[in-house]
Design a protein around this motif. Sequence first.
Motif, PDB file in Angstrom:
ATOM      1  N   VAL A   1      11.019  19.053 -16.884  1.00  0.00           N
ATOM      2  CA  VAL A   1       9.779  18.359 -16.547  1.00  0.00           C
ATOM      3  C   VAL A   1      10.070  16.861 -16.475  1.00  0.00           C
ATOM      4  N   PHE A   2       9.637  16.261 -15.375  1.00  0.00           N
ATOM      5  CA  PHE A   2       9.747  14.814 -15.196  1.00  0.00           C
ATOM      6  C   PHE A   2       8.346  14.240 -15.331  1.00  0.00           C
ATOM      7  N   ASN A   3       8.157  13.353 -16.296  1.00  0.00           N
ATOM      8  CA  ASN A   3       6.853  12.732 -16.507  1.00  0.00           C
ATOM      9  C   ASN A   3       6.924  11.271 -16.037  1.00  0.00           C
ATOM     10  N   PHE A   4       6.293  11.002 -14.888  1.00  0.00           N
ATOM     11  CA  PHE A   4       6.254   9.650 -14.328  1.00  0.00           C
ATOM     12  C   PHE A   4       5.022   8.941 -14.875  1.00  0.00           C
ATOM     13  N   ILE A   5       5.217   7.779 -15.466  1.00  0.00           N
ATOM     14  CA  ILE A   5       4.113   6.967 -15.959  1.00  0.00           C
ATOM     15  C   ILE A   5       3.957   5.810 -14.979  1.00  0.00           C
ATOM     16  N   ALA A   6       2.812   5.762 -14.306  1.00  0.00           N
ATOM     17  CA  ALA A   6       2.593   4.799 -13.226  1.00  0.00           C
ATOM     18  C   ALA A   6       2.709   3.363 -13.697  1.00  0.00           C
ATOM     19  N   TYR A   7       3.055   2.507 -12.761  1.00  0.00           N
ATOM     20  CA  TYR A   7       3.086   1.071 -13.015  1.00  0.00           C
ATOM     21  C   TYR A   7       2.209   0.373 -11.995  1.00  0.00           C
ATOM     22  N   THR A   8       1.814  -0.844 -12.308  1.00  0.00           N
ATOM     23  CA  THR A   8       0.942  -1.608 -11.427  1.00  0.00           C
ATOM     24  C   THR A   8       1.800  -2.354 -10.414  1.00  0.00           C
ATOM     25  N   VAL A   9       1.746  -1.911  -9.162  1.00  0.00           N
ATOM     26  CA  VAL A   9       2.518  -2.523  -8.093  1.00  0.00           C
ATOM     27  C   VAL A   9       2.071  -3.975  -7.924  1.00  0.00           C
ATOM     28  N   GLY A  10       3.015  -4.856  -7.844  1.00  0.00           N
ATOM     29  CA  GLY A  10       2.728  -6.283  -7.700  1.00  0.00           C
ATOM     30  C   GLY A  10       2.696  -7.023  -9.029  1.00  0.00           C
TER      31      GLY A  10
ATOM     32  N   VAL B   1      19.667   6.040  -6.494  1.00  0.00           N
ATOM     33  CA  VAL B   1      18.642   5.913  -5.462  1.00  0.00           C
ATOM     34  C   VAL B   1      18.487   7.260  -4.777  1.00  0.00           C
ATOM     35  N   TRP B   2      17.265   7.745  -4.773  1.00  0.00           N
ATOM     36  CA  TRP B   2      16.921   9.032  -4.174  1.00  0.00           C
ATOM     37  C   TRP B   2      16.051   8.785  -2.952  1.00  0.00           C
ATOM     38  N   THR B   3      16.278   9.519  -1.880  1.00  0.00           N
ATOM     39  CA  THR B   3      15.433   9.456  -0.699  1.00  0.00           C
ATOM     40  C   THR B   3      14.259  10.394  -0.912  1.00  0.00           C
ATOM     41  N   ILE B   4      13.049   9.891  -0.706  1.00  0.00           N
ATOM     42  CA  ILE B   4      11.851  10.733  -0.823  1.00  0.00           C
ATOM     43  C   ILE B   4      11.617  11.393   0.530  1.00  0.00           C
ATOM     44  N   ASN B   5      11.849  12.708   0.595  1.00  0.00           N
ATOM     45  CA  ASN B   5      11.632  13.458   1.836  1.00  0.00           C
ATOM     46  C   ASN B   5      10.179  13.891   1.976  1.00  0.00           C
TER      47      ASN B   5
ATOM     48  N   ALA C   1      11.385   3.110 -10.003  1.00  0.00           N
ATOM     49  CA  ALA C   1      10.668   2.213  -9.103  1.00  0.00           C
ATOM     50  C   ALA C   1      10.681   2.828  -7.711  1.00  0.00           C
ATOM     51  N   VAL C   2       9.628   2.567  -6.964  1.00  0.00           N
ATOM     52  CA  VAL C   2       9.509   3.046  -5.592  1.00  0.00           C
ATOM     53  C   VAL C   2       9.710   1.852  -4.663  1.00  0.00           C
ATOM     54  N   SER C   3      10.441   2.061  -3.574  1.00  0.00           N
ATOM     55  CA  SER C   3      10.656   0.979  -2.615  1.00  0.00           C
ATOM     56  C   SER C   3       9.342   0.597  -1.947  1.00  0.00           C
ATOM     57  N   GLU C   4       9.317  -0.593  -1.355  1.00  0.00           N
ATOM     58  CA  GLU C   4       8.096  -1.077  -0.712  1.00  0.00           C
ATOM     59  C   GLU C   4       7.625  -0.154   0.403  1.00  0.00           C
ATOM     60  N   ASN C   5       8.579   0.503   1.095  1.00  0.00           N
ATOM     61  CA  ASN C   5       8.181   1.398   2.182  1.00  0.00           C
ATOM     62  C   ASN C   5       7.816   2.798   1.685  1.00  0.00           C
ATOM     63  N   GLY C   6       7.941   3.022   0.376  1.00  0.00           N
ATOM     64  CA  GLY C   6       7.559   4.309  -0.202  1.00  0.00           C
ATOM     65  C   GLY C   6       8.524   5.439   0.083  1.00  0.00           C
ATOM     66  N   LYS C   7       9.729   5.136   0.559  1.00  0.00           N
ATOM     67  CA  LYS C   7      10.668   6.181   0.968  1.00  0.00           C
ATOM     68  C   LYS C   7      11.869   6.343   0.050  1.00  0.00           C
TER      69      LYS C   7
ATOM     70  N   ASN D   1       0.818  -1.206   0.000  1.00  0.00           N
ATOM     71  CA  ASN D   1       0.000   0.000   0.000  1.00  0.00           C
ATOM     72  C   ASN D   1       0.854   1.259   0.000  1.00  0.00           C
ATOM     73  N   LYS D   2       1.987   1.277   0.721  1.00  0.00           N
ATOM     74  CA  LYS D   2       2.865   2.447   0.745  1.00  0.00           C
ATOM     75  C   LYS D   2       3.507   2.654  -0.619  1.00  0.00           C
ATOM     76  N   GLU D   3       3.960   1.581  -1.229  1.00  0.00           N
ATOM     77  CA  GLU D   3       4.559   1.670  -2.568  1.00  0.00           C
ATOM     78  C   GLU D   3       3.505   2.132  -3.573  1.00  0.00           C
ATOM     79  N   LYS D   4       2.329   1.531  -3.521  1.00  0.00           N
ATOM     80  CA  LYS D   4       1.260   1.871  -4.457  1.00  0.00           C
ATOM     81  C   LYS D   4       0.828   3.328  -4.291  1.00  0.00           C
ATOM     82  N   ALA D   5       0.709   3.782  -3.053  1.00  0.00           N
ATOM     83  CA  ALA D   5       0.318   5.172  -2.807  1.00  0.00           C
ATOM     84  C   ALA D   5       1.352   6.138  -3.388  1.00  0.00           C
ATOM     85  N   ALA D   6       2.635   5.819  -3.212  1.00  0.00           N
ATOM     86  CA  ALA D   6       3.694   6.682  -3.745  1.00  0.00           C
ATOM     87  C   ALA D   6       3.672   6.687  -5.272  1.00  0.00           C
TER      88      ALA D   6
END
Length: 133
Positions: A61-70, A113-117, A95-101, A22-27
């Motif tokens: 401009v950074f254009n993120f195209i979502a992916y289906t987690v899982g 690897v970037w830390t999401i603040n 890709a976003v880590s499982e913890n969304g951080k 859920n944290k990864e998907k939300a991010a």
Amino acid sequence: MKNLMKALFVFAVSAFVLTSCNKEKAAVNKLDGAWTLSSSTVSEEGVDCSGGATVPTSTTVFNFIAYTVGEEESGQLIATVSIDTLSFSDTTTYAVSENGKELTVGTGTDAEVWTINTLSKSSLEVERTANED
């Protein structure tokens, strides 16, 4: 009693896995879309290293195209830099880590690897610590 402990264990593991997804998907859902860079800072140990240098007027401009987690491991990221009348684009994965951080941009040895603040639908603040190589 043994069956109760097994059931509690399975429930706890399931809850942990669902929370992580859920944290990864939300991010991933929050990142989906175009983000315009409004500011950036280059620093060493918290000290601004830009030296007051000026750069030509540009838009990034950074254009993120979502992916289906899982189901998918990563999404597509298109970065476009426009300077005056010139425009350059580059496409990579993210890709976003499982913890969304953490946000991983690129693959293999080119991955960063970037830390999401901060991450909301209207604000993204990331930080990257350069390798010491």
